[in-house]
Structures are given as C-alpha cells and as structure tokens.
Design an enzyme around this catalytic site. Structure first.
Site, PDB file in Angstrom:
ATOM      1  N   LYS A  35       0.831  -1.207   0.000  1.00 21.33           N
ATOM      2  CA  LYS A  35       0.000   0.000   0.000  1.00 21.33           C
ATOM      3  C   LYS A  35       0.871   1.265   0.000  1.00 21.33           C
ATOM      4  CE  LYS A  35      -3.735  -2.354   2.440  1.00 21.33           C
ATOM      5  NZ  LYS A  35      -4.362  -2.752   1.233  1.00 21.33           N
ATOM      6  N   CYS A  36       1.875   1.255  -0.829  1.00 22.17           N
ATOM      7  CA  CYS A  36       2.868   2.321  -0.875  1.00 22.17           C
ATOM      8  C   CYS A  36       2.842   2.975  -2.260  1.00 22.17           C
ATOM      9  CB  CYS A  36       4.249   1.705  -0.603  1.00 22.17           C
ATOM     10  SG  CYS A  36       5.659   2.809  -0.779  1.00 22.17           S
TER      11      CYS A  36
END
Length: 166
Positions: A35-36
């Site tokens: 989730k970057c």
C-alpha cells in the site's frame, strides 16, 4: 553472521530458507509493501526478473521482504501479501515472510545488509519501502539503491554482476 550465505530467513510459510543455496548467484533483495506509492515497482521488478531469468536462468534471483515499518503500508498477513502480489502484479519471484528492517527487531539479514552498504549520506537505516540491495556471486553487497530507483535502472548493474564469474 559474516556472510550472506549464513542467513536463514523464513519464507511466507515460516519455513527457514538456507541462503547457502544462493552461492554463485546474483541476488536482488527488496523490502516491499502493498500500500505504498512505490508498490507499482512490483510490476517493473517482475518484468526485469522474467527477462533476466529468460537470459541467465537460475544464476539470478530476486527476493522480496514485506515490511510494515513505513507508514503501516504492509498491514496484511503473509497469505494476503502473497495473494496481492500474485493478483495485481503476477509476481513470480519469492516473497518472503514479513520482517522488520530497522530497529531492535530488525531481521539479522537487514542488519548485515545495512552494515555492508550504507545508504544516502552514509546513513545505514532503511529510509522507506522498496530499497534494493544487489548481492554478487561472491556473496558481497555490490550496491544499494533507494526507493526512487526504478527496477529498469537495475538491469545493467545486475547484468554486469552476472558477467563476473564466481
């Protein structure tokens, strides 16, 4: 630990992987997160991995190490991480068990990697997700790159490392 080949981190199932099996190979190590902002690098890493494996076979290996230490961007379990990587990016290189890369609970592998090659401005700590370390056929760290270095920029250094015979 004094050599890359001494490490035995765990895979996604918790089973130890003896790095002695990588002797004579060129290995790229990446701390990853799902989730970057850099997560799309999974796609570039997979493309590079497939291209290099097609040309050099098992002489090259990539290993992803999920880490939740940066903005809690890898909150899932090992199973959900594997599923995410497979479904979204078709990742075929090994994604290991989730680890810490900094602090008191840092993986011994990452403690060693950081000792071998400092980052920007001589800093040892991992600054963010998707930092990369290149290990040569002799088990030494050749290079370290920050998160902003795109996978396609790694092809030449990896090919150069593959050209060096063990």
């Amino acid at each position: 630990m004094s050599s890359f080949y001494d490490f035995k981190p765990v895979d996604k199932t918790g089973k130890e992987i003896d790095f002695a099996k990588f002797k004579g190979k060129v290995v790229l190590i990446v701390n990853t997160a799902s989730k970057c902002g850099f997560t799309p690098q999974y796609g570039g890493l997979e493309t590079l991995y497939k291209d290099l494996r097609a040309k050099y076979g098992e002489d090259v290996e990539f290993l992803g190490f999920p880490c939740n230490q940066f903005g809690s961007q890898e909150p899932g379990t090992n199973d959900t991480i594997q599923e995410f990587c497979q479904l979204n990016y078709g990742v075929s290189f090994p994604i290991m068990g989730k680890i810490d890369v900094n602090g008191d609970d840092a993986s011994p592998l990452y403690a060693w990697l950081k000792e071998q090659k400092s980052g920007l401005l001589g800093l040892k700590r991992i600054k963010w997700n998707f930092e990369k370390f290149l290990i040569g056929r002799d088990g030494n760290v050749i290079e370290r790159w920050g998160s902003i270095t795109k996978p396609e920029a790694l092809e030449k250094p990896i090919v150069d490392a593959l050209a060096v015979k063990a």
